[in-house]
Design an enzyme around this catalytic site. Structure first.
Site, PDB file in Angstrom:
ATOM      1  N   GLU A  20      36.525  56.084  45.061  1.00  0.00           N
ATOM      2  CA  GLU A  20      36.416  54.568  45.184  1.00  0.00           C
ATOM      3  C   GLU A  20      36.628  54.191  46.680  1.00  0.00           C
ATOM      4  O   GLU A  20      37.111  52.812  46.788  1.00  0.00           O
ATOM      5  CB  GLU A  20      37.285  53.895  44.116  1.00  0.00           C
ATOM      6  N   ARG A 256      43.013  42.594  36.051  1.00  0.00           N
ATOM      7  CA  ARG A 256      42.089  42.184  35.499  1.00  0.00           C
ATOM      8  C   ARG A 256      41.456  42.903  34.081  1.00  0.00           C
ATOM      9  O   ARG A 256      41.529  44.055  34.305  1.00  0.00           O
ATOM     10  CB  ARG A 256      40.671  42.233  36.473  1.00  0.00           C
ATOM     11  N   ASP A 258      38.895  43.841  31.104  1.00  0.00           N
ATOM     12  CA  ASP A 258      37.666  44.110  30.979  1.00  0.00           C
ATOM     13  C   ASP A 258      37.360  44.075  29.222  1.00  0.00           C
ATOM     14  O   ASP A 258      38.023  44.875  28.779  1.00  0.00           O
ATOM     15  CB  ASP A 258      36.886  45.163  31.608  1.00  0.00           C
ATOM     16  N   GLU A 272      39.505  47.966  29.328  1.00  0.00           N
ATOM     17  CA  GLU A 272      40.606  48.675  30.103  1.00  0.00           C
ATOM     18  C   GLU A 272      41.212  47.362  31.032  1.00  0.00           C
ATOM     19  O   GLU A 272      40.607  46.376  30.884  1.00  0.00           O
ATOM     20  CB  GLU A 272      40.264  49.644  31.103  1.00  0.00           C
TER      21      GLU A 272
END
Length: 311
Positions: A20, A256, A258, A272
């Site tokens: 990433e 965050r 999801d 997750e």
């Protein structure tokens, strides 16, 4: 932080060693830009294996950790920062290590009463040799983010060959979960002193049909509707479940969650939790913050002011 923000030297960690890397570079550049003029000094660091030495020589007051994925998000860098006693943003060592392991995260969330998908971990070669659960299902690495290495196997399709190939670099076991039809949702949570605060719910529609890496980060790859058009009880459940997950996993700062919502069967499932969400120009967290009246600069400022380090 006890000192005024205008007096601080902030180091922004970006890039790193994971798959990433490019997303992290984008997040880091935007965060560094937002801090310009708000703090005394900003130093952008493309984090490598000499990070401990670089930080020891630089001696910043705070680290904004914009790394994503393995090493930067899994507790390793957090351990370096705690050893050097530098306050840093986002979650600590234990939570970071836990949430990078999807299987263990699901176990904790399930124990906390948060609905999660079924499925489990399977040998990567077995997944390519045959259907380990009935399709449709989703294959994903157990310890990657940004939808790297994620594949959807639909009904009538053959098993995916990628996990069994020699080119696969995401571990010997992969997570396989039943595909949940319906809406892709996300919720940002800010870990405030009075308790976690969920901002709003976004409904994400990928342009090409599946919310993969390209849909997440390519301009125009997906359409975001916020607040999501949901039945009020479902909207409220997504907010509360994200706060419950933030607490159960021991998150701090920004997280965050999801979700998938099957609007036919009326089933909401948390997929997750991301403890260091993207901060790129197309990322969901700054978009939700803007919706509740917090600009990008305000959000980054909040993250720095929230930074801490166990003593």
């Amino acid at each position: 932080m006890s000192r005024p923000l205008s007096e601080l030297h902030v180091a922004v960690l970006m890039g790193g060693l994971s798959s990433e890397r490019e997303v992290s570079l984008s997040s880091g550049r935007e965060c560094a830009k937002a801090l310009d003029g708000q703090v005394a000094r900003v130093t952008a660091i493309d984090a490598g294996r000499d990070l401990a030495q670089v930080l020891a020589e630089l001696r910043p007051d705070v680290v904004l950790n914009a790394l994503h994925g393995e090493w930067g998000e899994d507790g390793c860098v957090q351990g370096i920062l705690e050893t050097l006693q530098i306050p840093y943003t986002h979650s600590g060592v234990l939570t970071s290590a836990l949430t990078m392991d999807k299987d263990k995260t699901k176990a904790v969330l399930n124990a906390a009463g948060v609905a999660v998908p079924g499925g489990g971990l399977f040998d990567r070669r077995a997944v390519s040799a045959g259907h380990v659960i009935p399709p449709p299902y989703v294959i994903k690495p157990n310890a990657e983010g940004s939808s790297v290495g994620v594949y959807l196997v639909r009904e009538g399709e053959a098993p995916r060959p990628e996990p069994g190939s020699e080119a696969w670099t995401y571990g010997e076991q992969v997570m396989v979960e039943p595909y949940i039809a319906g809406k892709e949702l996300c919720v940002t949570v800010l870990g405030e002193p009075t308790g976690p605060r969920a901002l709003t719910v976004t409904d994400i529609t990928p342009v090409k049909g599946f919310y993969d890496y390209e849909a997440k980060y390519a301009p125009g790859g997906s359409v975001h509707k916020l607040p999501a058009d949901l039945p009020a009880p479902v909207f409220e459940a997504a907010l509360r479940e994200s706060e419950r997950a933030h607490t159960a996993l021991g998150c701090r700062g920004v997280s965050r969650s999801d979700f998938r919502y099957d609007d036919v069967k009326d089933v909401l499932v948390l997929l997750e939790v991301n403890t260091q969400p993207g901060m790129t120009p197309t990322s969901l967290v700054p978009e939700q913050a803007a919706y509740v009246g917090m600009s990008y600069r305000d959000l980054v400022r909040w993250m720095v002011e929230d930074a801490s380090c166990p003593r």
